[in-house]
Scaffold this active site. Structure first.
Site, PDB file in Angstrom:
ATOM      1  CG  HIS B 192      -0.085   2.240  -9.525  1.00  0.00           C
ATOM      2  ND1 HIS B 192       0.539   1.380 -10.281  1.00  0.00           N
ATOM      3  CD2 HIS B 192      -0.335   1.864  -8.091  1.00  0.00           C
ATOM      4  CE1 HIS B 192       0.937   0.455  -9.527  1.00  0.00           C
ATOM      5  NE2 HIS B 192       0.518   0.845  -8.549  1.00  0.00           N
ATOM      6  N   GLY B 201      -0.048  -2.960  -6.351  1.00  0.00           N
ATOM      7  CA  GLY B 201       0.399  -3.250  -5.089  1.00  0.00           C
ATOM      8  C   GLY B 201       1.694  -2.304  -5.003  1.00  0.00           C
ATOM      9  CG  LEU B 227      -5.047   0.391  -4.136  1.00  0.00           C
ATOM     10  CD1 LEU B 227      -5.414   1.330  -3.898  1.00  0.00           C
ATOM     11  CD2 LEU B 227      -4.677  -0.571  -3.068  1.00  0.00           C
ATOM     12  CG  ASP B 228      -2.971  -0.767  -7.452  1.00  0.00           C
ATOM     13  OD1 ASP B 228      -2.917   0.325  -7.289  1.00  0.00           O
ATOM     14  OD2 ASP B 228      -2.475  -1.514  -7.140  1.00  0.00           O
ATOM     15  CD  GLU B 229      -8.119  -3.903 -10.817  1.00  0.00           C
ATOM     16  OE1 GLU B 229      -8.427  -3.640 -12.021  1.00  0.00           O
ATOM     17  OE2 GLU B 229      -7.197  -4.795 -10.764  1.00  0.00           O
TER      18      GLU B 229
END
EC number: 3.5.1.10
Lengths: 285, 285, 285, 285
Positions: B192, B201, B227-229
């Protein structure tokens, strides 16, 4: 070495000819420009400049008299300072003493060229037994939800009385009121114990541990009405691992907080820091 | 040098005697422990261990036969690998080729000991003209909102056919479905382009520029439904200044992304990475 | 939390079965291994191990009684310590007080778990007015070329009297004699104000400025007879630029010296540091 | 965006009025200064300045015509460049391809704005099978002790023919003759695989391993007659541990070398780098 040394920090709406106008005025005084940095923000349309120059005999007042019409013509917001003039600084702290102690150490060792005009805490003086305060005035201003307005008024009065030009929240664990934050805009630096914008709010090291990040950090920023959202002046991080407990992070974080806050204050004292909307311009050493 | 070298990576509920049991079994085989790291997470109550050991003649099957009852008794989840066995890896990419190119470079130079069993992209092969793919199978799997389930099925089929043990999202700009994410749990690494949890995001470098941070970063994490976690494996940052444009951040970010993803993949390939709830344990090199 | 916690730090010639023998002995005592790190140096043929383990009731003497024959059989050099036992440390300083002040700050804040049994300086006590020494015994031991042997004898006597287990040269600007260095081998840590092996000898920051390097550093190392050549425990660096004067480097260097020395001392106090010929093994936190 | 953009890089003996004279000339042309950095070296008495400015219609020749008398009056050594003009660069490599590959990758991705006019190697072209060279002319110039003068003459001829403005030694493992080094003074950048001044000479990673340092680094410097002593442009380091073998250091070092060399070349291509005696001035991005 023995000459008079002056620092201009200025900003205005960008337009051609600024550097030429200012540098020509300085040259006209017979001064020599030692250092000059500028930044032209094409987004905000603003222009920022910091110049250091010297002269054997010309005085601050003479410089000011010559520059005033030039700067006025350019619609500049500007400060002019004799490098020997040390800014007056007020330090606010709470229970944790590591940032306060570090700032005082750096002040004494000459790292931070400032006049510490007072220390304010919501904790009593003997919280800081380990710290050498010398004869710096110490003000114990306890605070409760009910007395907050009065306590902030006391702080405001002290700022006025001492002529403080900068207020440093050295791990001062009280949230300033909106009104106070706004009145201190651009003159108050806080250290937040996380790498913003991650981990806003309370107990950021516990949040960091919970999330399992591999680096932790700290952030020095100008205080504004928006908590944890003020313009960022300086940040740094350190590597951690799965072995680190929340307490270990707090310990490592103390080191990061100390050096990040010290750098931000140092940059400010050297007129390197400008607010630029919700961001900052920081000219490097 | 010429001996057989084995790596155990294992975890279980913590209890006394684990190290003793495992190391005694290894000693019983006449093996020599070259490296051993363990972590006892007092929060989750889980125990993690990685051991490297060798022997001149003992084979993987012999080791497995001896360890199986020991590990079973301890209720261990474990893998045993001959160090010479290279894990099969599938790389997914989209328009940006810097992570893909870097992983392939490191694979060829011997930095990353893996078998690249395929490259999948939603962009056609000639997107990557600058990259030397050699004879690695390339699969162009275009995707639209409508064809997403089918495209993911194609990926799943390829994972099965190739026997891929690890899927690397090397700036693959599609969000995997919940179902797919879950099915790849612990076997899929994403990069990411921000220092999570900041700037989740889209367009994180633009967000970073907007916020005025003084460091930008990248995060390699396991893909999960969130997502992103996902659990973070590796992060790094680089210093920026007010001079950096969003495009400059993107450029600097490419370097951070490349090295953070390469490190995470490398740690994984060496059996150094364990999921531990929503966090990871990563034993250092 | 309330259990007894023990730390073994040990090294010996490598051979199979060491981990098994030690961990089995610890398990036999009913102890639980919390942390274990080992290193097998294939070059020197030596094996290093650090284990942390606990038990609710077993005492240090009981652990020692059980381990003694095991360690003896393995021909181990080893230490066993109750984690609550704080090592006795003697601090030596000269004119500069930043390292001394920092170590004392970290000692008070709990970062460094040690007993400071004395401070020795060749400068008088009022050199350190700014530092809170509390009731730590201070010894002013001036030194001249002629009185060096006597002064070193005084230091040696103080080490003996206080039972100091570690001597820290916190910018102590005197070179220890060969004899003294050798007698303190493995028990004396010095901070050198450069990134060794660059800029040995005097005025390293001026040398760094002269050479035009882009990073400066500091090095904490064990003191041996070979000046500036002792085994390195920890190093760190900071970025500088052409703008930095030698005085600026000295200032920045103070920060690096403080944190590098503090880390090295911390690692030592936690039994993480081993001499390995002219190098060290340092197990990470 | 669509305007003409110019960069001046200049230096001269310091004296008052330089900034005023240059900026006034630029303003007189109707140009807008976008970025300006200067440095006044009080030791060498030299003044360095880099200015970026733009105009919608004024051409390079018009700028040059106006500045020439000003710069001549100031006795300036100066370059003026249209930002669109890309410098011609010649890359030299030997057996290791990581720096060469990285520079070419960054050239294609737009990180490095240059024209690669040729690649020279003492190894044959098929050494670099993994690297996409496209149609860049490749010159295999083998070298022996006996043919060194002739080989260097071939290089010199290629520099002349191609009009190369910069020569990059991308791990070119041949020592240039004194004569060649001098003739390339200020136009030739080398990457040395150590953190100079530590570990000069051969096999620096093995030296670093032997010494037991805790950080390794790389150094990009101008080539001069003094081997390993040229003015340093950029350096960086990475943390290592006792676990790292010499081969591991070589691997980690490749990453440091790549990014240090790329940064140095980038700074050069942007006219940020000045020789200042045996040091450099590098204006930050």
């Amino acid at each position: 070495m023995d000459s008079n040394r002056f620092i201009i920090a200025a900003h205005c709406v960008n337009r051609p000819g600024i550097v030429s106008a200012v540098s020509t005025a300085i040259f006209g005084l017979g001064c020599n420009i030692l250092d000059s940095q500028q930044f032209d923000d094409t987004e905000s349309g603003r222009f920022f400049v910091r110049m250091v120059f010297n002269h054997d005999t010309v005085t601050l007042d003479e410089v000011r008299a010559v520059l005033e019409p030039v700067m006025s013509e350019l619609d500049m917001e500007w400060t002019l300072r004799d490098r020997e003039h040390r800014r007056k600084v007020l330090l606010l702290a709470s229970r944790f003493d590591h940032c306060l102690g570090d700032l005082l150490y750096r002040w004494r060792s000459g790292d931070l060229e400032m006049d510490v005009v007072g220390i304010i805490s919501n904790y009593p003086r003997d919280t800081y037994k380990q710290i050498t305060m010398g004869d710096i005035p110490f003000h114990h201003l306890p605070i409760t939800k009910e007395t907050k307005p009065q306590q902030e008024q006391q702080i405001t009065d002290l700022i006025e009385e001492t002529g403080a030009e900068l207020v440093v929240l050295a791990r001062y664990m009280q949230i300033l009121s909106d009104q106070m934050s706004r009145s201190l805009s651009g003159k108050c630096i806080n250290i937040h114990h996380s790498f913003l914008p991650g981990f806003k709010g309370a107990r950021p090291y516990h949040q960091a541990h919970e999330r399992g990040v591999k680096l932790i950090g700290a952030t020095a920023h100008f205080v504004t009405g928006d908590l944890d959202e003020g313009p960022i002046i300086e940040q740094d991080v350190e590597r951690i691992s799965h072995r680190d407990t929340p307490e270990g992070l707090v310990r490592k974080g103390r080191d990061i907080e100390r050096r990040v806050l010290a750098r931000a204050v140092r940059y400010y004292l050297q007129d390197r820091v400008f607010m630029n909307g919700n961001k900052t311009v920081v000219f490097p050493e």
